[in-house]
Design a protein around this motif. Structure first.
Motif, PDB file in Angstrom:
ATOM      1  N   ASP A 144       0.839  -1.201   0.000  1.00 31.59           N
ATOM      2  CA  ASP A 144       0.000   0.000   0.000  1.00 31.59           C
ATOM      3  C   ASP A 144       0.877   1.256   0.000  1.00 31.59           C
ATOM      4  N   ILE A 145       1.305   1.670  -1.175  1.00 33.46           N
ATOM      5  CA  ILE A 145       2.225   2.794  -1.305  1.00 33.46           C
ATOM      6  C   ILE A 145       1.577   4.105  -0.868  1.00 33.46           C
ATOM      7  N   LYS A 146       0.297   4.257  -1.063  1.00 34.05           N
ATOM      8  CA  LYS A 146      -0.369   5.517  -0.686  1.00 34.05           C
ATOM      9  C   LYS A 146      -0.328   5.727   0.825  1.00 34.05           C
ATOM     10  N   VAL A 147      -0.483   4.662   1.593  1.00 36.03           N
ATOM     11  CA  VAL A 147      -0.377   4.764   3.052  1.00 36.03           C
ATOM     12  C   VAL A 147       1.067   5.072   3.441  1.00 36.03           C
ATOM     13  N   THR A 148       2.002   4.428   2.768  1.00 32.89           N
ATOM     14  CA  THR A 148       3.421   4.682   3.034  1.00 32.89           C
ATOM     15  C   THR A 148       3.766   6.139   2.749  1.00 32.89           C
ATOM     16  N   LEU A 149       3.266   6.689   1.667  1.00 32.16           N
ATOM     17  CA  LEU A 149       3.549   8.086   1.313  1.00 32.16           C
ATOM     18  C   LEU A 149       2.920   9.053   2.303  1.00 32.16           C
ATOM     19  N   GLN A 150       1.742   8.733   2.819  1.00 26.94           N
ATOM     20  CA  GLN A 150       1.089   9.618   3.788  1.00 26.94           C
ATOM     21  C   GLN A 150       1.828   9.642   5.119  1.00 26.94           C
ATOM     22  N   SER A 151       2.409   8.517   5.502  1.00 23.08           N
ATOM     23  CA  SER A 151       3.094   8.447   6.795  1.00 23.08           C
ATOM     24  C   SER A 151       4.594   8.693   6.677  1.00 23.08           C
ATOM     25  N   ALA A 152       5.065   9.037   5.499  1.00 22.33           N
ATOM     26  CA  ALA A 152       6.507   9.235   5.283  1.00 22.33           C
ATOM     27  C   ALA A 152       7.010  10.504   5.971  1.00 22.33           C
ATOM     28  N   ASP A 153       8.284  10.505   6.282  1.00 18.71           N
ATOM     29  CA  ASP A 153       8.965  11.666   6.844  1.00 18.71           C
ATOM     30  C   ASP A 153       9.472  12.518   5.680  1.00 18.71           C
ATOM     31  N   TRP A 154       8.768  13.555   5.329  1.00 15.93           N
ATOM     32  CA  TRP A 154       9.112  14.376   4.165  1.00 15.93           C
ATOM     33  C   TRP A 154      10.138  15.434   4.531  1.00 15.93           C
ATOM     34  N   LEU A 155      11.063  15.673   3.615  1.00 15.50           N
ATOM     35  CA  LEU A 155      12.106  16.682   3.763  1.00 15.50           C
ATOM     36  C   LEU A 155      11.945  17.684   2.623  1.00 15.50           C
ATOM     37  N   ALA A 156      11.819  18.956   2.971  1.00 17.99           N
ATOM     38  CA  ALA A 156      11.665  19.987   1.941  1.00 17.99           C
ATOM     39  C   ALA A 156      12.988  20.182   1.211  1.00 17.99           C
ATOM     40  N   VAL A 157      12.928  20.182  -0.109  1.00 16.07           N
ATOM     41  CA  VAL A 157      14.105  20.457  -0.936  1.00 16.07           C
ATOM     42  C   VAL A 157      13.747  21.586  -1.878  1.00 16.07           C
ATOM     43  N   GLY A 158      14.744  22.256  -2.388  1.00 19.14           N
ATOM     44  CA  GLY A 158      14.485  23.355  -3.309  1.00 19.14           C
ATOM     45  C   GLY A 158      13.973  22.851  -4.649  1.00 19.14           C
ATOM     46  N   ALA A 159      13.309  23.706  -5.357  1.00 15.70           N
ATOM     47  CA  ALA A 159      12.789  23.347  -6.676  1.00 15.70           C
ATOM     48  C   ALA A 159      13.908  23.039  -7.656  1.00 15.70           C
ATOM     49  N   ASP A 160      15.120  23.532  -7.368  1.00 16.91           N
ATOM     50  CA  ASP A 160      16.261  23.300  -8.252  1.00 16.91           C
ATOM     51  C   ASP A 160      17.148  22.152  -7.772  1.00 16.91           C
ATOM     52  N   ASP A 161      16.686  21.362  -6.806  1.00 17.95           N
ATOM     53  CA  ASP A 161      17.444  20.212  -6.327  1.00 17.95           C
ATOM     54  C   ASP A 161      17.685  19.248  -7.490  1.00 17.95           C
ATOM     55  N   PRO A 162      18.938  18.835  -7.742  1.00  9.81           N
ATOM     56  CA  PRO A 162      19.221  18.004  -8.919  1.00  9.81           C
ATOM     57  C   PRO A 162      18.535  16.635  -8.894  1.00  9.81           C
ATOM     58  N   VAL A 163      18.373  16.047  -7.726  1.00 15.20           N
ATOM     59  CA  VAL A 163      17.703  14.746  -7.640  1.00 15.20           C
ATOM     60  C   VAL A 163      16.217  14.912  -7.941  1.00 15.20           C
ATOM     61  N   LEU A 164      15.601  15.933  -7.389  1.00 20.13           N
ATOM     62  CA  LEU A 164      14.188  16.214  -7.658  1.00 20.13           C
ATOM     63  C   LEU A 164      13.977  16.518  -9.134  1.00 20.13           C
ATOM     64  N   ARG A 165      14.854  17.324  -9.704  1.00 24.64           N
ATOM     65  CA  ARG A 165      14.727  17.687 -11.120  1.00 24.64           C
ATOM     66  C   ARG A 165      14.876  16.456 -12.004  1.00 24.64           C
ATOM     67  N   ALA A 166      15.826  15.587 -11.697  1.00 27.61           N
ATOM     68  CA  ALA A 166      16.012  14.377 -12.509  1.00 27.61           C
ATOM     69  C   ALA A 166      14.774  13.494 -12.447  1.00 27.61           C
ATOM     70  N   ALA A 167      14.212  13.351 -11.259  1.00 25.66           N
ATOM     71  CA  ALA A 167      13.024  12.512 -11.103  1.00 25.66           C
ATOM     72  C   ALA A 167      11.814  13.128 -11.795  1.00 25.66           C
ATOM     73  N   CYS A 168      11.616  14.407 -11.604  1.00 26.79           N
ATOM     74  CA  CYS A 168      10.399  15.055 -12.117  1.00 26.79           C
ATOM     75  C   CYS A 168      10.482  15.356 -13.612  1.00 26.79           C
ATOM     76  N   ASP A 169      11.657  15.709 -14.106  1.00 24.20           N
ATOM     77  CA  ASP A 169      11.791  16.084 -15.512  1.00 24.20           C
ATOM     78  C   ASP A 169      12.073  14.889 -16.412  1.00 24.20           C
ATOM     79  N   THR A 170      12.824  13.910 -15.908  1.00 25.53           N
ATOM     80  CA  THR A 170      13.247  12.796 -16.748  1.00 25.53           C
ATOM     81  C   THR A 170      12.420  11.537 -16.537  1.00 25.53           C
ATOM     82  N   LEU A 171      12.143  11.195 -15.286  1.00 29.14           N
ATOM     83  CA  LEU A 171      11.489   9.918 -14.996  1.00 29.14           C
ATOM     84  C   LEU A 171       9.972   9.981 -14.935  1.00 29.14           C
TER      85      LEU A 171
END
Length: 173
Positions: free
Chosen positions: A143-170
């Protein structure tokens, strides 16, 4: 690391053997320093090739779907040639084959690779809409949706290279 050391020594011995063979054919026409110089140059050239090709070889080992999110390059005083062209010593890559998109949140495996050290695989969720990341150490099982709701989220900048690679490429739009 041990295999590269053995390969370096083998290459040096092979280069010395070639010069010894050339000495025999030319009846000693080569200078006396030719054998150790050839061995040293061969080992030096192999070491430099190995350092600069490490990142490409590591990415090839991950497969064709892997995407480089960030490459960390360094200049090091004990390797003066890195001042001409910095050498990649660490990589962060994302696995495109294991990527799932859940309404703007990309869930995939993140590979943390470092030269001369063991790599690590971290399952992550990257929220493309809210610019945040969660490491899913508990896994992303049934149940990934439950896992995502209970996850420990860390704020990253919009220009974070890992975030950009995931959001723009994958991310599948």
């Amino acid at each position: 690391m041990l295999f590269e050391f053995i390969a370096t020594l083998s290459l040096g011995a092979g280069a010395a053997g070639l010069v010894l063979l050339l000495q025999k054919f030319t009846r000693g026409a080569l200078p006396r320093f030719a054998m150790p110089a050839a061995a040293g140059l061969a080992m030096f050239a192999f070491t430099i090739w190995s350092e600069y090709s490490w990142a490409a070889r590591s990415m090839a080992a991950l497969g064709p779907d892997a995407v480089v999110a960030r490459a960390i390059e360094q200049k090091q005083v004990w390797r003066p040639w890195t001042y001409l062209a910095p050498v990649t010593t660490r990589l962060i890559a994302l696995d495109g084959a294991k990527t799932k998109d859940f309404d703007g949140t990309v869930v995939t495996d993140m590979y943390l690779l470092s030269r001369w050290q063991d790599g690590a695989v971290v399952p992550v969720a990257l929220d493309c809409l809210l610019n945040r990341r969660a490491d899913l150490f508990a896994g992303h099982g049934e149940d990934i949706k439950v896992t995502l709701q209970s996850a420990d989220w860390l704020a990253v900048g919009a220009d974070d290279p890992v975030l950009r690679a995931a959001c723009d490429t994958l991310r599948s739009d």
